[in-house]
Design a protein around this motif. Structure first.
Motif, PDB file in Angstrom:
ATOM      1  N   CYS A 136       0.838  -1.214   0.000  1.00 39.29           N
ATOM      2  CA  CYS A 136       0.000   0.000   0.000  1.00 39.29           C
ATOM      3  C   CYS A 136       0.866   1.254   0.000  1.00 39.29           C
ATOM      4  O   CYS A 136       0.587   2.217  -0.738  1.00 39.29           O
ATOM      5  N   THR A 137       1.926   1.259   0.815  1.00 40.18           N
ATOM      6  CA  THR A 137       2.855   2.393   0.812  1.00 40.18           C
ATOM      7  C   THR A 137       3.567   2.505  -0.531  1.00 40.18           C
ATOM      8  O   THR A 137       3.751   3.610  -1.067  1.00 40.18           O
ATOM      9  N   PHE A 138       3.962   1.379  -1.088  1.00 34.21           N
ATOM     10  CA  PHE A 138       4.621   1.352  -2.401  1.00 34.21           C
ATOM     11  C   PHE A 138       3.734   1.992  -3.467  1.00 34.21           C
ATOM     12  O   PHE A 138       4.202   2.811  -4.287  1.00 34.21           O
ATOM     13  N   LEU A 139       2.448   1.661  -3.457  1.00 36.04           N
ATOM     14  CA  LEU A 139       1.528   2.230  -4.447  1.00 36.04           C
ATOM     15  C   LEU A 139       1.306   3.718  -4.202  1.00 36.04           C
ATOM     16  O   LEU A 139       1.240   4.510  -5.149  1.00 36.04           O
ATOM     17  N   GLU A 195      18.939   3.703  -8.088  1.00 34.87           N
ATOM     18  CA  GLU A 195      17.721   4.430  -7.706  1.00 34.87           C
ATOM     19  C   GLU A 195      16.471   3.602  -7.988  1.00 34.87           C
ATOM     20  O   GLU A 195      15.533   3.575  -7.193  1.00 34.87           O
ATOM     21  N   PHE A 196      16.458   2.922  -9.135  1.00 33.59           N
ATOM     22  CA  PHE A 196      15.305   2.084  -9.476  1.00 33.59           C
ATOM     23  C   PHE A 196      15.198   0.899  -8.512  1.00 33.59           C
ATOM     24  O   PHE A 196      14.103   0.519  -8.107  1.00 33.59           O
ATOM     25  N   THR A 203      13.375  -1.674  -2.484  1.00 36.08           N
ATOM     26  CA  THR A 203      13.990  -1.952  -1.183  1.00 36.08           C
ATOM     27  C   THR A 203      13.323  -1.185  -0.051  1.00 36.08           C
ATOM     28  O   THR A 203      13.307  -1.660   1.088  1.00 36.08           O
ATOM     29  N   LYS A 204      12.764  -0.030  -0.337  1.00 34.62           N
ATOM     30  CA  LYS A 204      12.105   0.756   0.716  1.00 34.62           C
ATOM     31  C   LYS A 204      10.888   0.040   1.286  1.00 34.62           C
ATOM     32  O   LYS A 204      10.788  -0.136   2.505  1.00 34.62           O
ATOM     33  N   PRO A 205       9.915  -0.391   0.471  1.00 28.39           N
ATOM     34  CA  PRO A 205       8.789  -1.136   1.043  1.00 28.39           C
ATOM     35  C   PRO A 205       9.216  -2.478   1.635  1.00 28.39           C
ATOM     36  O   PRO A 205       8.612  -2.943   2.602  1.00 28.39           O
ATOM     37  N   LEU A 240      10.301  -1.782   5.091  1.00 22.75           N
ATOM     38  CA  LEU A 240       9.123  -1.559   5.940  1.00 22.75           C
ATOM     39  C   LEU A 240       8.498  -2.886   6.354  1.00 22.75           C
ATOM     40  O   LEU A 240       8.114  -3.068   7.519  1.00 22.75           O
ATOM     41  N   MET A 241       8.364  -3.798   5.408  1.00 25.86           N
ATOM     42  CA  MET A 241       7.748  -5.100   5.670  1.00 25.86           C
ATOM     43  C   MET A 241       8.543  -5.891   6.707  1.00 25.86           C
ATOM     44  O   MET A 241       7.987  -6.393   7.691  1.00 25.86           O
ATOM     45  N   ILE A 242       9.857  -6.008   6.502  1.00 22.74           N
ATOM     46  CA  ILE A 242      10.698  -6.816   7.385  1.00 22.74           C
ATOM     47  C   ILE A 242      10.816  -6.185   8.762  1.00 22.74           C
ATOM     48  O   ILE A 242      10.817  -6.888   9.791  1.00 22.74           O
ATOM     49  N   ARG A 243      10.921  -4.857   8.842  1.00 25.33           N
ATOM     50  CA  ARG A 243      11.100  -4.179  10.129  1.00 25.33           C
ATOM     51  C   ARG A 243       9.928  -4.462  11.069  1.00 25.33           C
ATOM     52  O   ARG A 243      10.110  -4.861  12.221  1.00 25.33           O
TER      53      ARG A 243
END
Length: 373
Positions: A242-245, A279-280, A285-287, A290-293
């Protein structure tokens, strides 16, 4: 005479050995039997720590409430599966126990199986996983907690709908929720997203309270609490998606320009597009982080408290002194861990929302600067 002594000495020693060997063998066999009995008794009294820990943090087709002697109190949950051979099947999970673990051709995969703990059907001796949309323990807790969150939010909204403009500030639970909502809105969303924060405030507020409520419900040791919802990687994956989208669907053209043509020396972009690739890659990697954390932190807290609790039962055979000491230590550490987990429940919801807001804000950065100017 000396020759007689030289003959009788070894003969006497041989007789002693022949008499002593059976006695020694009998004693050795009796001691080995005693050791086997002790080890067998210890094996029967050994606590299955792995089963307790993974039974709590894992998912299941039933909700185990408690055990009273030999009687178990279990809430059966609906099993809904689709088989390519026999079509749809709907039944309660209690049918599996009533029919020796198998019902309508379906059974729970045993330990060591590729689908361990999942419902499978056997065709020609091969395990086949059907389409499974059953209401499992985590699913039931997710639905219950979501309904509870809707009731809380709509209850607060109803109070504001009836409130007169000249009315005083709310108190009690409504006042507490207002303080919480304003804190998240002003300190996290508004400051991290920027001027365009109103567009993303509904999602970010929902994410914060959804995670926080599920974290709190997971700490309640009795039904309907205790399910490790946010410690399930499927739940955290959906939140991360959801954050990724939200980041990438509403990102500005400047956001995408900084990904595929960042402001770095040209030799980092041409002929080998090293920085655009990095960058791509960062988009995903950002979401993932979030998921793993969220998953790892909530899972670790539950496991730590369960292992501390199991110390009481593991040390039963170690004597009253050691067992009493470890029991006191286990209780004290569990109280400390529960208080710490209350803080972690808030911190993890705060961190997930803040990082999501930062990622969204970075994708809106140039647009925000244009609106300010």
């Amino acid at each position: 005479m000396k020759q007689l002594r030289s003959v009788l000495g070894p003969l006497w020693l041989f007789c002693l050995l022949m008499i002593g060997m059976p006695l020694y063998a009998e004693q050795a066999s009796s001691s080995s039997v005693a050791e086997e009995n002790v080890s067998k008794e210890q094996g029967e009294n050994t606590v299955d720590v792995k089963g307790i820990v993974f039974g709590h943090i894992g998912d299941s087709y039933e909700w185990h409430i408690t055990s009273w002697g030999e009687k178990e109190f279990i809430i059966p949950l609906p099993v809904i599966v689709y088989s390519e051979n026999t079509g749809w099947h709907v039944f309660l999970s209690s049918r599996l126990k009533e029919n020796n673990g198998s019902y309508e051709g379906f059974s729970i995969a045993p330990s060591g199986s590729k689908y361990e703990g999942k419902l499978v059907e056997y065709t020609a001796g091969e395990e086949i996983r059907p389409l499974d949309i059953s209401i499992t323990k985590v699913t039931f807790a997710l639905l219950f907690n979501s309904l509870l969150l809707i009731i809380i939010v709509l209850g607060v909204a109803r109070w504001y709908k009836k409130r007169q403009p000249s009315a005083s500030a709310p108190g009690g639970f409504v006042g507490f929720m207002e303080m919480f909502i304003m804190m998240v809105n002003d300190d996290i969303i508004k400051s991290c997203v920027g001027p365009n924060y109103r567009k993303f405030a509904p999602y970010l507020l929902t994410a914060f309270f959804f995670i926080f409520l599920n974290n709190l419900m997971g700490l309640i040791p009795f039904f309907p609490g205790g399910a490790n919802v946010t410690g399930n990687i499927a739940i955290t994956m959906v939140l991360a998606i959801c954050t990724f989208l939200a980041v990438n669907l509403f990102g500005t053209k400047h956001y995408w320009k900084d990904i595929f043509w960042p402001d770095v020396p040209w030799w980092l972009k041409v002929p080998v597009p090293m920085m655009p690739f990095i960058e791509f890659f960062g988009i995903f990697t950002k979401p993932f982080a979030l998921m793993i954390r969220l998953f790892a932190n909530m899972l670790a807290g539950h496991m730590a408290m369960l292992v501390l609790t199991c110390l009481i039962f593991i040390s039963v055979n170690m004597g009253p002194a050691l067992n009493g000491t470890l029991t006191v230590a286990s209780v004290l550490f569990n109280i400390f861990m529960n208080l710490l987990e209350l803080l972690v429940a808030f911190i993890q919801a705060y961190v997930f929302t803040m990082l999501s807001a930062v990622f969204i804000g970075l994708a809106q950065e140039k647009k925000a600067e244009k609106e300010i100017s």
